[in-house]
Design a protein around this motif. Structure first.
Motif, mmCIF file in Angstrom:
data_model
loop_
_atom_site.group_PDB
_atom_site.id
_atom_site.type_symbol
_atom_site.label_atom_id
_atom_site.label_comp_id
_atom_site.label_asym_id
_atom_site.label_seq_id
_atom_site.Cartn_x
_atom_site.Cartn_y
_atom_site.Cartn_z
ATOM 1 N N GLY A 133 -5.607 12.889 16.548
ATOM 2 C CA GLY A 133 -5.749 13.586 15.272
ATOM 3 C C GLY A 133 -4.574 13.424 14.327
ATOM 4 N N ARG A 134 -3.657 12.480 14.626
ATOM 5 C CA ARG A 134 -2.494 12.276 13.770
ATOM 6 C C ARG A 134 -2.354 10.793 13.433
ATOM 7 N N ALA A 135 -1.883 10.502 12.232
ATOM 8 C CA ALA A 135 -1.627 9.125 11.827
ATOM 9 C C ALA A 135 -0.425 8.587 12.595
ATOM 10 N N VAL A 136 -0.576 7.427 13.222
ATOM 11 C CA VAL A 136 0.525 6.848 13.998
ATOM 12 C C VAL A 136 0.945 5.475 13.482
ATOM 13 N N ALA A 137 0.112 4.840 12.673
ATOM 14 C CA ALA A 137 0.476 3.505 12.185
ATOM 15 C C ALA A 137 -0.367 3.130 10.982
ATOM 16 N N PHE A 138 0.191 2.216 10.195
ATOM 17 C CA PHE A 138 -0.528 1.617 9.073
ATOM 18 C C PHE A 138 -0.742 0.136 9.369
ATOM 19 N N VAL A 139 -1.876 -0.399 8.939
ATOM 20 C CA VAL A 139 -2.169 -1.819 9.124
ATOM 21 C C VAL A 139 -2.548 -2.426 7.771
ATOM 22 N N ASP A 140 -2.722 -3.739 7.779
ATOM 23 C CA ASP A 140 -3.106 -4.510 6.595
ATOM 24 C C ASP A 140 -2.086 -4.348 5.468
ATOM 25 N N PHE A 141 -0.953 -5.000 5.629
ATOM 26 C CA PHE A 141 0.125 -4.939 4.649
ATOM 27 C C PHE A 141 0.009 -6.039 3.590
ATOM 28 N N ASP A 142 -1.169 -6.632 3.437
ATOM 29 C CA ASP A 142 -1.332 -7.731 2.477
ATOM 30 C C ASP A 142 -0.906 -7.354 1.064
ATOM 31 N N GLY A 143 -1.101 -6.099 0.694
ATOM 32 C CA GLY A 143 -0.774 -5.674 -0.666
ATOM 33 C C GLY A 143 0.658 -5.210 -0.832
ATOM 34 N N ALA A 144 1.473 -5.330 0.209
ATOM 35 C CA ALA A 144 2.853 -4.845 0.125
ATOM 36 C C ALA A 144 3.617 -5.595 -0.957
ATOM 37 N N ARG A 145 4.395 -4.842 -1.740
ATOM 38 C CA ARG A 145 5.195 -5.432 -2.814
ATOM 39 C C ARG A 145 6.111 -4.363 -3.383
ATOM 40 N N PRO A 146 7.133 -4.739 -4.139
ATOM 41 C CA PRO A 146 8.025 -3.741 -4.734
ATOM 42 C C PRO A 146 7.320 -2.976 -5.858
ATOM 43 N N VAL A 147 7.262 -1.656 -5.717
ATOM 44 C CA VAL A 147 6.641 -0.805 -6.736
ATOM 45 C C VAL A 147 7.382 0.530 -6.802
ATOM 46 N N ASP A 148 7.026 1.326 -7.780
ATOM 47 C CA ASP A 148 7.454 2.719 -7.822
ATOM 48 C C ASP A 148 6.767 3.433 -6.658
ATOM 49 N N PRO A 149 7.514 4.075 -5.760
ATOM 50 C CA PRO A 149 6.860 4.738 -4.617
ATOM 51 C C PRO A 149 5.823 5.775 -5.025
ATOM 52 N N LEU A 150 5.925 6.321 -6.241
ATOM 53 C CA LEU A 150 4.894 7.257 -6.708
ATOM 54 C C LEU A 150 3.530 6.569 -6.776
ATOM 55 N N PHE A 151 3.537 5.284 -7.102
ATOM 56 C CA PHE A 151 2.270 4.556 -7.163
ATOM 57 C C PHE A 151 1.663 4.427 -5.767
ATOM 58 N N ASP A 152 2.497 4.164 -4.772
ATOM 59 C CA ASP A 152 2.012 4.066 -3.398
ATOM 60 C C ASP A 152 1.398 5.393 -2.965
ATOM 61 N N ILE A 153 2.070 6.490 -3.311
ATOM 62 C CA ILE A 153 1.546 7.823 -2.980
ATOM 63 C C ILE A 153 0.248 8.072 -3.738
ATOM 64 N N ALA A 154 0.200 7.638 -5.005
ATOM 65 C CA ALA A 154 -1.002 7.835 -5.818
ATOM 66 C C ALA A 154 -2.221 7.182 -5.181
ATOM 67 N N ILE A 155 -2.063 5.945 -4.731
ATOM 68 C CA ILE A 155 -3.188 5.240 -4.115
ATOM 69 C C ILE A 155 -3.624 5.939 -2.828
ATOM 70 N N ALA A 156 -2.656 6.419 -2.059
ATOM 71 C CA ALA A 156 -3.004 7.137 -0.826
ATOM 72 C C ALA A 156 -3.783 8.408 -1.139
ATOM 73 N N THR A 157 -3.355 9.161 -2.156
ATOM 74 C CA THR A 157 -4.083 10.389 -2.495
ATOM 75 C C THR A 157 -5.477 10.072 -3.020
ATOM 76 N N ARG A 158 -5.592 8.990 -3.751
ATOM 77 C CA ARG A 158 -6.904 8.566 -4.268
ATOM 78 C C ARG A 158 -7.916 8.457 -3.129
ATOM 79 N N HIS A 159 -7.471 7.895 -2.016
ATOM 80 C CA HIS A 159 -8.382 7.687 -0.883
ATOM 81 C C HIS A 159 -8.482 8.897 0.038
ATOM 82 N N TRP A 160 -7.350 9.540 0.323
ATOM 83 C CA TRP A 160 -7.336 10.535 1.385
ATOM 84 C C TRP A 160 -7.716 11.932 0.927
ATOM 85 N N ILE A 161 -7.519 12.288 -0.341
ATOM 86 C CA ILE A 161 -7.877 13.653 -0.765
ATOM 87 C C ILE A 161 -9.395 13.881 -0.696
ATOM 88 N N PRO A 162 -10.270 13.082 -1.282
ATOM 89 C CA PRO A 162 -10.056 11.968 -2.193
ATOM 90 C C PRO A 162 -10.100 12.459 -3.647
#
Length: 257
Positions: A133-162
Motif C-alpha cells: 500500500g505504499r509507493a516504493v519506486a518509480f519507473v519509466d524515466f524516459d521523460g526525465a529532464r531539467p525542469v522546475d520541480p513544481l512542474f514535476d509535482i504538478a504532473i503527479a497531482t494531475r494523475h494522482w489526485i486526479p
C-alpha cells in the motif's frame, strides 16, 4: 507494457526489463547510475544493453495500477507516500549533472517550466511501483529532464489526485474530495499557497500545450496518441482546464469569503 509511447515494446525477461531507449537514453542511464550511487532505491538500476540494442533494467517487484484502476489506488496513505518518494527523488537528484553538460534533446514541455533539477516529469499511476500500500519506486524515466520541480509535482497531482472534472473520473476516486487530496499531496512537499497557485497555473497552461501536442502526434500516425484522441481526450482536456480554473482559489489554499 510500455505506456503510450512504447506500446508493446517493454518486456520482462527473468528478473530484468528490456525496453528501447528514448531520445535522452544516455542522460537517463547516467541519472539512474547517480541515483544508485547516492543510495536512492526508488528507481530501477540500469544493467546494460542486450544483443538487440534494448536497455536492460532491474525488474522491481510490486504492484502497478493500470486502467481500470483498482480501488487501492485511491488510498490516501498511498497518495502521500507517492509525494514523499517524489520529494526523496528530488533530493537525490539535486547533485546530478549530465556529463554532456547542457546537452539534452529538444524540450518537449511547455515554455516556462525550465529549471536545473532533473525530474521524472511523468509520475502517472502506471509509473509507480507499490508494495504494502505504499509507493516504493518509480519507473519509466524516459521523460526525465531539467525542469522546475513544481512542474514535476504538478504532473503527479494531475494523475494522482486526479485534477480533472469529476465527470471524467471512473475509478474509486470519483466521489473523493479532490481539493483535500491535493492539499495532502502538496502538504507532503511543504508547498506554500503561492507555490500551489503557481502549480495550478502551470497545469492550466499544460492542458493547452498537451492538446496541441497530442493532436500533432496523433496526426503524424503515432498509434498510442491516435488511440487517446479517439477515446475523447480533447473533451476531457477542455473539461479539466475549466475545472482547474474554477477551483484554482480552493486549490491554492484560500476559501471564498
Amino acid at each position: 507494457m510500455g505506456g503510450v509511447d512504447n506500446v508493446g515494446a517493454v518486456v520482462k525477461v527473468g528478473d530484468t526489463v528490456r525496453r528501447p531507449g528514448g531520445p535522452n537514453a544516455l542522460q537517463v542511464r547516467e541519472l539512474l547510475g547517480h541515483l544508485e550511487r547516492v543510495g536512492f532505491r526508488g528507481a530501477p538500476r540500469f544493467l546494460g544493453v542486450d544483443e538487440r540494442g534494448r536497455e536492460i533494467l532491474e525488474y522491481l517487484e510490486g504492484d502497478v495500477a493500470i486502467p481500470p484502476y483498482p480501488n487501492w489506488a485511491a488510498d490516501d496513505d498511498l497518495l502521500v507516500s507517492v509525494a514523499r518518494l517524489q520529494r526523496q527523488l528530488h533530493a537525490a537528484a539535486a547533485g546530478f549533472r549530465f556529463s554532456g553538460g547542457g546537452t539534452w534533446p529538444p524540450d518537449q514541455h511547455l515554455p516556462g517550466v525550465e529549471g536545473d533539477l532533473v525530474c521524472h516529469t511523468d509520475l502517472c499511476l502506471e509509473n509507480v511501483v507499490v508494495r504494502g500500500g505504499r509507493a516504493v519506486a518509480f519507473v519509466d524515466f524516459d521523460g526525465a529532464r531539467p525542469v522546475d520541480p513544481l512542474f514535476d509535482i504538478a504532473i503527479a497531482t494531475r494523475h494522482w489526485i486526479p485534477l480533472r472534472d469529476p465527470v471524467d473520473i471512473e475509478d474509486a476516486r470519483m466521489d473523493a474530495d479532490l481539493v483535500r487530496r491535493f492539499h495532502l499531496f502538496t502538504g507532503e512537499h511543504q508547498l506554500t499557497g503561492d507555490q500551489r497557485d503557481r502549480l495550478v497555473g502551470m497545469l492550466i497552461d499544460f492542458m493547452d500545450w498537451a492538446l496541441v501536442s497530442l493532436r500533432a502526434r496523433a496526426e503524424s500516425g503515432h498509434v498510442g496518441f491516435a488511440g487517446l484522441s479517439a477515446q475523447g481526450y480533447e473533451g476531457m482536456n477542455r473539461r479539466s482546464r475549466t475545472w482547474l480554473i474554477e477551483n484554482r482559489y480552493k486549490l491554492a489554499g484560500g476559501e471564498p469569503g
